[in-house]
Scaffold this motif. Structure first.
Motif, PDB file in Angstrom:
ATOM      1  N   PRO A  93       4.788 -16.153 -39.638  1.00  0.00           N
ATOM      2  CA  PRO A  93       4.501 -17.480 -39.087  1.00  0.00           C
ATOM      3  C   PRO A  93       4.798 -18.579 -40.117  1.00  0.00           C
ATOM      4  CG  PRO A  93       2.685 -15.967 -38.628  1.00  0.00           C
ATOM      5  CD  PRO A  93       3.609 -15.266 -39.586  1.00  0.00           C
ATOM      6  N   ALA A  94       5.273 -19.719 -39.629  1.00  0.00           N
ATOM      7  CA  ALA A  94       5.611 -20.833 -40.528  1.00  0.00           C
ATOM      8  C   ALA A  94       4.412 -21.232 -41.385  1.00  0.00           C
ATOM      9  CB  ALA A  94       6.096 -22.024 -39.698  1.00  0.00           C
ATOM     10  N   LEU A  95       3.233 -21.172 -40.799  1.00  0.00           N
ATOM     11  CA  LEU A  95       2.018 -21.513 -41.543  1.00  0.00           C
ATOM     12  C   LEU A  95       1.799 -20.565 -42.727  1.00  0.00           C
ATOM     13  CD1 LEU A  95      -0.818 -22.933 -41.773  1.00  0.00           C
ATOM     14  CD2 LEU A  95      -1.646 -21.175 -40.185  1.00  0.00           C
ATOM     15  N   PHE A  96       2.054 -19.276 -42.505  1.00  0.00           N
ATOM     16  CA  PHE A  96       1.899 -18.299 -43.587  1.00  0.00           C
ATOM     17  C   PHE A  96       2.844 -18.653 -44.734  1.00  0.00           C
ATOM     18  CE2 PHE A  96       0.158 -14.059 -41.667  1.00  0.00           C
ATOM     19  CZ  PHE A  96      -0.765 -14.743 -40.913  1.00  0.00           C
ATOM     20  N   ARG A  97       4.111 -18.864 -44.359  1.00  0.00           N
ATOM     21  CA  ARG A  97       5.121 -19.132 -45.381  1.00  0.00           C
ATOM     22  C   ARG A  97       4.799 -20.402 -46.170  1.00  0.00           C
ATOM     23  NH1 ARG A  97      10.129 -17.990 -46.817  1.00  0.00           N
ATOM     24  NH2 ARG A  97      10.220 -16.385 -45.232  1.00  0.00           N
ATOM     25  N   SER A  98       4.462 -21.464 -45.450  1.00  0.00           N
ATOM     26  CA  SER A  98       4.247 -22.733 -46.157  1.00  0.00           C
ATOM     27  C   SER A  98       3.032 -22.634 -47.079  1.00  0.00           C
ATOM     28  CB  SER A  98       4.127 -23.900 -45.177  1.00  0.00           C
ATOM     29  OG  SER A  98       3.049 -23.694 -44.308  1.00  0.00           O
ATOM     30  N   LEU A  99       2.002 -21.936 -46.644  1.00  0.00           N
ATOM     31  CA  LEU A  99       0.822 -21.761 -47.493  1.00  0.00           C
ATOM     32  C   LEU A  99       1.169 -20.972 -48.753  1.00  0.00           C
ATOM     33  CD1 LEU A  99      -2.334 -21.902 -47.838  1.00  0.00           C
ATOM     34  CD2 LEU A  99      -2.383 -19.661 -46.745  1.00  0.00           C
ATOM     35  N   ALA A 100       1.896 -19.874 -48.579  1.00  0.00           N
ATOM     36  CA  ALA A 100       2.231 -19.013 -49.720  1.00  0.00           C
ATOM     37  C   ALA A 100       3.136 -19.740 -50.712  1.00  0.00           C
ATOM     38  CB  ALA A 100       2.906 -17.732 -49.222  1.00  0.00           C
ATOM     39  N   VAL A 101       4.106 -20.476 -50.180  1.00  0.00           N
ATOM     40  CA  VAL A 101       5.038 -21.194 -51.054  1.00  0.00           C
ATOM     41  C   VAL A 101       4.302 -22.296 -51.823  1.00  0.00           C
ATOM     42  CG1 VAL A 101       7.049 -22.747 -51.004  1.00  0.00           C
ATOM     43  CG2 VAL A 101       7.077 -20.614 -49.676  1.00  0.00           C
ATOM     44  N   ALA A 107       0.520 -22.766 -58.645  1.00  0.00           N
ATOM     45  CA  ALA A 107       0.243 -21.886 -59.788  1.00  0.00           C
ATOM     46  C   ALA A 107       1.412 -21.836 -60.775  1.00  0.00           C
ATOM     47  CB  ALA A 107      -0.086 -20.485 -59.278  1.00  0.00           C
ATOM     48  N   GLY A 108       2.440 -22.648 -60.533  1.00  0.00           N
ATOM     49  CA  GLY A 108       3.531 -22.738 -61.503  1.00  0.00           C
ATOM     50  C   GLY A 108       4.779 -21.952 -61.153  1.00  0.00           C
ATOM     51  N   PHE A 109       4.822 -21.404 -59.919  1.00  0.00           N
ATOM     52  CA  PHE A 109       6.005 -20.634 -59.513  1.00  0.00           C
ATOM     53  C   PHE A 109       6.709 -21.354 -58.370  1.00  0.00           C
ATOM     54  CE2 PHE A 109       2.896 -17.625 -61.209  1.00  0.00           C
ATOM     55  CZ  PHE A 109       3.648 -16.987 -62.184  1.00  0.00           C
ATOM     56  N   SER A 110       7.562 -22.302 -58.716  1.00  0.00           N
ATOM     57  CA  SER A 110       8.279 -22.989 -57.642  1.00  0.00           C
ATOM     58  C   SER A 110       9.439 -22.099 -57.212  1.00  0.00           C
ATOM     59  CB  SER A 110       8.740 -24.367 -58.083  1.00  0.00           C
ATOM     60  OG  SER A 110       9.383 -24.260 -59.314  1.00  0.00           O
ATOM     61  N   GLY A 111       9.856 -22.257 -55.965  1.00  0.00           N
ATOM     62  CA  GLY A 111      10.972 -21.454 -55.459  1.00  0.00           C
ATOM     63  C   GLY A 111      10.572 -20.087 -54.948  1.00  0.00           C
ATOM     64  N   PHE A 112       9.282 -19.840 -54.763  1.00  0.00           N
ATOM     65  CA  PHE A 112       8.868 -18.560 -54.172  1.00  0.00           C
ATOM     66  C   PHE A 112       9.425 -18.479 -52.754  1.00  0.00           C
ATOM     67  CE2 PHE A 112       5.106 -16.035 -52.277  1.00  0.00           C
ATOM     68  CZ  PHE A 112       5.661 -14.807 -52.622  1.00  0.00           C
ATOM     69  N   GLN A 141       9.613 -13.002 -58.961  1.00  0.00           N
ATOM     70  CA  GLN A 141       8.838 -13.722 -57.939  1.00  0.00           C
ATOM     71  C   GLN A 141       7.387 -13.234 -57.974  1.00  0.00           C
ATOM     72  OE1 GLN A 141      10.291 -15.382 -54.657  1.00  0.00           O
ATOM     73  NE2 GLN A 141      12.462 -15.187 -55.166  1.00  0.00           N
ATOM     74  N   PRO A 142       6.448 -14.153 -57.819  1.00  0.00           N
ATOM     75  CA  PRO A 142       5.031 -13.784 -57.960  1.00  0.00           C
ATOM     76  C   PRO A 142       4.477 -13.085 -56.720  1.00  0.00           C
ATOM     77  CG  PRO A 142       5.193 -16.066 -57.312  1.00  0.00           C
ATOM     78  CD  PRO A 142       6.615 -15.581 -57.476  1.00  0.00           C
ATOM     79  N   PHE A 209       1.621 -11.798 -49.966  1.00  0.00           N
ATOM     80  CA  PHE A 209       3.004 -12.266 -49.811  1.00  0.00           C
ATOM     81  C   PHE A 209       3.835 -11.815 -50.999  1.00  0.00           C
ATOM     82  CE2 PHE A 209       0.393 -15.191 -47.411  1.00  0.00           C
ATOM     83  CZ  PHE A 209       1.113 -15.349 -46.245  1.00  0.00           C
ATOM     84  N   ARG A 210       5.016 -11.289 -50.695  1.00  0.00           N
ATOM     85  CA  ARG A 210       5.887 -10.821 -51.765  1.00  0.00           C
ATOM     86  C   ARG A 210       7.360 -11.046 -51.394  1.00  0.00           C
ATOM     87  NH1 ARG A 210       3.097  -5.682 -50.696  1.00  0.00           N
ATOM     88  NH2 ARG A 210       1.264  -5.475 -52.017  1.00  0.00           N
ATOM     89  N   ARG A 211       8.171 -11.071 -52.423  1.00  0.00           N
ATOM     90  CA  ARG A 211       9.618 -10.985 -52.218  1.00  0.00           C
ATOM     91  C   ARG A 211       9.979  -9.523 -52.447  1.00  0.00           C
ATOM     92  NH1 ARG A 211      13.501 -13.889 -49.644  1.00  0.00           N
ATOM     93  NH2 ARG A 211      15.393 -12.691 -49.981  1.00  0.00           N
ATOM     94  N   ALA A 212      10.318  -8.822 -51.368  1.00  0.00           N
ATOM     95  CA  ALA A 212      10.558  -7.371 -51.484  1.00  0.00           C
ATOM     96  C   ALA A 212      11.969  -7.061 -51.964  1.00  0.00           C
ATOM     97  CB  ALA A 212      10.301  -6.698 -50.134  1.00  0.00           C
ATOM     98  N   PHE A 213      12.960  -7.849 -51.449  1.00  0.00           N
ATOM     99  CA  PHE A 213      14.372  -7.559 -51.774  1.00  0.00           C
ATOM    100  C   PHE A 213      15.080  -8.812 -52.308  1.00  0.00           C
ATOM    101  CE2 PHE A 213      13.369  -4.230 -48.699  1.00  0.00           C
ATOM    102  CZ  PHE A 213      13.775  -3.126 -49.421  1.00  0.00           C
TER     103      PHE A 213
END
Ligand code: SIN
Ligand code: FE2
Length: 213
Positions: A93-101, A107-112, A141-142, A209-213
């Protein structure tokens, strides 16, 4: 009574270099997040996976996003399909993504750019033993972890399973972000204490939330 934090939430608590708790960061969106979890679980229900060692996990899981994490007799993997239903995981969901990003950036990790969201459901007694998140390809990626429902004690350790751990109480709306030099720290959840949460009843939910690949 004096409320030291009124009007200040969310606030941040450092855990280690590259790791912090963003207290109540997701609180304002909690009801909307829970409604999305319900939609996802209606399509791809929570279930208890069996680990390669043959143990039934006490945490029930489902996923959303391009890839979902699961375990079976063959090991741990990310896949596009839920092997229980044979269907693709629902989109994130867009809400999930925007919250995680936004939490990652805070926390200092832009571009997640997460492509996987594991949804864990804990019932009383459910736990997650100390482990590293290391099935992902890009460890730059965090990890962003959102807690909802009943409180739980999060263990945050070092780079060996037997290193000392910090114990942190995670409550409804708290977000933990760890990456960079902390990306491979061991972590886990102690057995959930029984209780009733006004929004989640007898459960705790966690979105990872993770970047798997
Ligand atoms: C995880 O390590 O995958 C989940 C941690 C949590 O439930 O807070
Ligand atoms: Fe984990």
């Amino acid at each position: 009574m004096l409320d030291l934090f009124s009007g200040e939430a969310p606030w941040s608590e450092p855990l280690a270099e590259g790791a912090q708790v963003l207290r109540r960061y997701a609180l304002a969106q909690a009801d909307a997040l829970l409604a999305e979890i319900e939609n996802i679980a209606a399509l791809n229900p929570f279930y208890h996976r069996i680990t390669p060692g043959g143990h039934r996990m006490s945490v029930a899981m489902t996923n959303c996003g391009d890839f979902g994490w699961s375990t079976n007799a063959r090991g741990y993997q990310y896949s596009r399909e839920d092997e229980e239903s044979g269907s693709r995981w629902p989109p994130m969901p867009a809400l999930f993504r925007s919250l995680a990003v936004a939490a990652a950036k805070e926390a200092g990790f832009s571009g997640f750019n997460p492509d996987a969201c594991l949804i864990n459901r804990y019932e009383p007694g459910a736990k997650l033993t100390l482990h590293q998140d290391k099935d992902e390809k890009d460890l730059r990626q965090p990890i962003v972890s959102v807690s909802l429902g009943l409180p739980a004690i999060f263990q945050f350790g070092g780079f060996e399973r037997d290193a000392a751990t910090q114990r942190i109480l995670l409550e409804h709306g708290d977000v933990v972000v760890w990456g960079g030099p902390s990306r491979l720290r061991y972590h886990g959840i102690l057995p959930l204490k029984a209780g009733i949460h006004p929004q989640c009843g007898a459960f705790r939910y966690n979105l990872t939330f993770r970047r798997a690949f």
